[in-house]
Write a protein that holds these residues in place. Structure first.
Motif, PDB file in Angstrom:
ATOM      1  N   UNK A   1       0.856  -1.376  -0.045  1.00  0.00           N
ATOM      2  CA  UNK A   1      -0.012  -0.015   0.063  1.00  0.00           C
ATOM      3  C   UNK A   1       0.837   1.404   0.096  1.00  0.00           C
ATOM      4  N   UNK A   2       2.267   1.078   0.734  1.00  0.00           N
ATOM      5  CA  UNK A   2       2.965   2.325   0.649  1.00  0.00           C
ATOM      6  C   UNK A   2       4.441   1.626   0.437  1.00  0.00           C
ATOM      7  N   UNK A   3       5.169   2.223  -0.484  1.00  0.00           N
ATOM      8  CA  UNK A   3       6.545   1.307  -0.892  1.00  0.00           C
ATOM      9  C   UNK A   3       7.605   1.579   0.152  1.00  0.00           C
ATOM     10  N   UNK A   4       8.480   0.944   0.128  1.00  0.00           N
ATOM     11  CA  UNK A   4       9.587   1.078   1.148  1.00  0.00           C
ATOM     12  C   UNK A   4      10.262   2.408   1.335  1.00  0.00           C
TER      13      UNK A   4
ATOM     14  N   UNK B   1       6.958   8.399   4.141  1.00  0.00           N
ATOM     15  CA  UNK B   1       6.834   9.584   3.348  1.00  0.00           C
ATOM     16  C   UNK B   1       8.150   9.923   2.538  1.00  0.00           C
ATOM     17  N   UNK B   2       9.081   9.170   2.640  1.00  0.00           N
ATOM     18  CA  UNK B   2      10.256   9.147   1.844  1.00  0.00           C
ATOM     19  C   UNK B   2      10.381   7.853   1.032  1.00  0.00           C
ATOM     20  N   UNK B   3       9.688   7.617   0.068  1.00  0.00           N
ATOM     21  CA  UNK B   3       9.914   6.493  -0.690  1.00  0.00           C
ATOM     22  C   UNK B   3      11.367   6.393  -1.398  1.00  0.00           C
TER      23      UNK B   3
ATOM     24  N   UNK C   1      21.698  -4.649   9.232  1.00  0.00           N
ATOM     25  CA  UNK C   1      20.985  -4.549  10.186  1.00  0.00           C
ATOM     26  C   UNK C   1      19.870  -3.487  10.119  1.00  0.00           C
ATOM     27  N   UNK C   2      19.926  -2.417   8.978  1.00  0.00           N
ATOM     28  CA  UNK C   2      19.283  -1.291   8.878  1.00  0.00           C
ATOM     29  C   UNK C   2      17.941  -1.664   8.795  1.00  0.00           C
ATOM     30  N   UNK C   3      16.987  -0.768   9.047  1.00  0.00           N
ATOM     31  CA  UNK C   3      15.623  -1.057   9.029  1.00  0.00           C
ATOM     32  C   UNK C   3      15.067  -0.004   8.042  1.00  0.00           C
ATOM     33  N   UNK C   4      14.107  -0.493   6.852  1.00  0.00           N
ATOM     34  CA  UNK C   4      13.341   0.314   6.356  1.00  0.00           C
ATOM     35  C   UNK C   4      11.843   0.015   6.623  1.00  0.00           C
TER      36      UNK C   4
ATOM     37  N   UNK D   1      15.251  15.411   4.218  1.00  0.00           N
ATOM     38  CA  UNK D   1      14.264  14.354   4.626  1.00  0.00           C
ATOM     39  C   UNK D   1      14.833  13.387   5.668  1.00  0.00           C
ATOM     40  N   UNK D   2      16.113  13.688   5.986  1.00  0.00           N
ATOM     41  CA  UNK D   2      16.676  12.446   7.038  1.00  0.00           C
ATOM     42  C   UNK D   2      16.220  13.186   8.443  1.00  0.00           C
TER      43      UNK D   2
END
Length: 536
Positions: A88-91, A98-100, A115-118, A300-301
């Motif tokens: 429904x909303x991309x990575x 809000x930052x695809x 280990x990073x998370x998206x 955006x970060x």
């Protein structure tokens, strides 16, 4: 390999023989490689990365990736076990999605490590896990019959009235429905029998009663910034009207303060007089230089910037040590904010992480956070803070997260924050802050004239011509060659051309101790590098 997030300062730190890195802990199992991303703040390149994807139905893990893998590869990894997922909303990089992220972008280009998370949002009815599990077979079993594929599925009635098979949590693993807390196993899965005291003790480990820390760990004289260094930093921010956020590390010294009327005192008691030693108070922070590591401004970060790999990280620390300096804090600039809004959640968490690193755990430290911004009247202001011990504890346990409202830290669903006797899902950032007095001085040892590294759109860049321009002042206006050489940025620039093991230590010795004259041979070498005619 089994991997999960844990801070190096968490209570899990010393519980098992594991290899622990900043932000990621990986258990070493037989015949398996250890995943690491950050060890002592240094990036380690790896060939087998794990990326975590937090969706509205849980966290998925995609293994077997590399830095050159793309977001599309992550999606393909999910499709191996959940081929019918509808996004429904991309990575995205943020929980609000809000930052695809571009599907063609590589993980390394997005600064995503092991280990990073998206984040993403999906239709829960399309997330059935169809992983095929091996089943025992015998001669009577049809070889062509597929293995069971409904281990982690359950039937639900969709909104249109149809019955669908959807993904559910592993019955033996963490479950939002059965777990002791969200993201944890059920009590029975941990052990069969519990006493009330055992339950209370365990539950209390995940509960924080929020309280304000009244005083910082910095002495009454606070933090003193070198005026030329502070002016240089704010002048660069002013070039962009303070619309670009930027940070740097503060290098200087912690100076111990003594109780007023220090010295040995006599303490009288029934058994005679006893000498009482003077009591040391918290340290004053003296900042002598600012180093701005490689970074990119990114509105955006969450922090407003993205930290990049620093090839000179070791040289910076080594140079600081030779000059008798250490990292004593960090400084960042930001656009004007509404009154009362001091630090964002991302800045609070970063400040806590840096204090944890400076103290090597949840311990008292005079490490400071300095922020600089411009007011409505155009005047620039500097303010200094520390985060509380409780904030350090919560960040060490990863109980705090960045959420939609930057003025609040969001509490991880595994933990509970108690405010005024009630559970709260957020904590206002100012609860974690203590104010540190701030003053300025002009360093007696160092100058700040050489252009700074890692800056773009600046009028001046580091070069031999700039070195000549600075050192050519020797002999005029009271400047000596060693005075002009005593510039942290210039000395760091020279580390690229002189031997850091033999030459730089001798030069630094003369900078720190002016009674030690700089050898004429070094003057000739440096003047030659600068293209000077020998008038030094």
């Amino acid at each position: 390999p089994v991997s999960f997030r844990v801070s190096r300062y968490s209570s899990l730190w010393q519980k098992s023989p594991t290899r622990i890195c900043r932000g990621v802990l990986s258990l070493s199992l037989a015949n398996s490689a250890v995943h690491t991303t950050y060890c002592c703040n240094k990036t380690i390149r790896i060939n087998n990365m794990l990326i975590r994807v937090r969706s509205n139905v849980g966290v998925w893990r995609v293994d077997g990736l590399e830095g050159t893998s793309t977001i599309a590869d992550v999606k393909a990894g999910i499709a191996k076990t959940r081929p019918h997922v509808h996004y429904e909303k991309p990575f995205c990089t943020d929980p609000a999605c809000s930052n695809p992220l571009e599907e063609t972008a590589t993980l390394s280009s997005l600064n995503l490590g092991h280990g990073s998370m998206i984040h993403c949002r999906v239709d829960p009815s399309t997330c059935a896990d169809v992983t095929v599990t091996d089943q025992p077979t015998d001669a009577a079993t049809d070889d062509k019959k597929p293995a069971a594929a409904t281990a982690n599925m359950k039937r639900i009635i969709d909104k249109d009235g149809n019955i669908k098979m959807v993904h559910c949590e592993d019955p033996d693993g963490p479950s939002a429905e059965k777990g002791f807390r969200k993201g944890m196993q059920s009590l029975r899965s941990m052990k069969m029998h519990w006493t009330l005291q055992e339950f209370v003790d365990m539950d209390s480990q995940f509960e924080f009663k929020i309280k304000r820390q009244e005083e910082s760990w910095v002495g009454k004289e606070g933090v003193s910034l070198d005026t030329p260094s502070a002016n240089d930093f704010q002048s660069y921010l002013r070039r962009f009207n303070f619309q670009r956020q930027r940070f740097g590390y503060l290098y200087g010294k912690f100076v111990d303060e003594e109780e007023e009327g220090g010295g040995e005192k006599e303490k009288k008691s029934l058994f005679g007089s006893e000498k009482e030693e003077k009591v040391k108070k918290n340290s004053k922070v003296v900042v002598e230089a600012i180093y701005e590591p490689p970074q990119e401004a990114d509105p955006k970060a969450a922090e407003g910037f993205v930290m990049l790999e620093d090839p000179f990280e070791d040289q910076v620390e080594n140079l600081a040590s030779l000059l008798g300096l250490k990292r004593v804090g960090w400084i960042f600039g930001h656009p004007p904010r509404e009154e009362g809004f001091q630090l964002s959640a991302a800045e609070v968490i970063m400040a806590a992480e840096l204090q944890l690193e400076a103290a090597d755990g949840v311990e008292q430290t005079p490490f400071v956070t300095v922020k600089v911004t411009v007011g409505d009247d155009g005047n620039v202001s500097f303010e200094a803070f520390q985060v509380s011990r409780q904030c350090m504890e919560m960040v060490a346990e990863q109980a705090l997260e960045v959420g939609p409202n930057p003025g609040f830290c969001y509490v991880n669903e595994t933990f509970t924050a108690i405010q005024e006797g009630k559970a709260s899902k957020t904590v206002e950032n100012n609860f974690f802050l203590t104010v540190v007095p701030i003053v300025q001085h002009v360093s007696d040892v160092f100058v700040t004239q050489f252009p700074k590294a890692n800056r773009d759109h600046d009028d001046r860049t580091q070069s031999h011509d700039e070195m000549k321009r600075q050192l050519s002042k020797s002999g005029s206006s009271g400047w000596t060659f060693i005075d002009l050489l005593s510039d942290f940025s210039l000395l760091l620039y020279l580390c690229q051309f002189l031997d850091v093991n033999t030459d730089i230590p001798k030069i630094c010795d003369s900078v720190v101790n002016r009674d030690v004259p700089l050898d004429d041979g070094y003057k000739i070498i440096i003047a030659s590098l600068a293209g000077m005619d020998g008038a030094y």
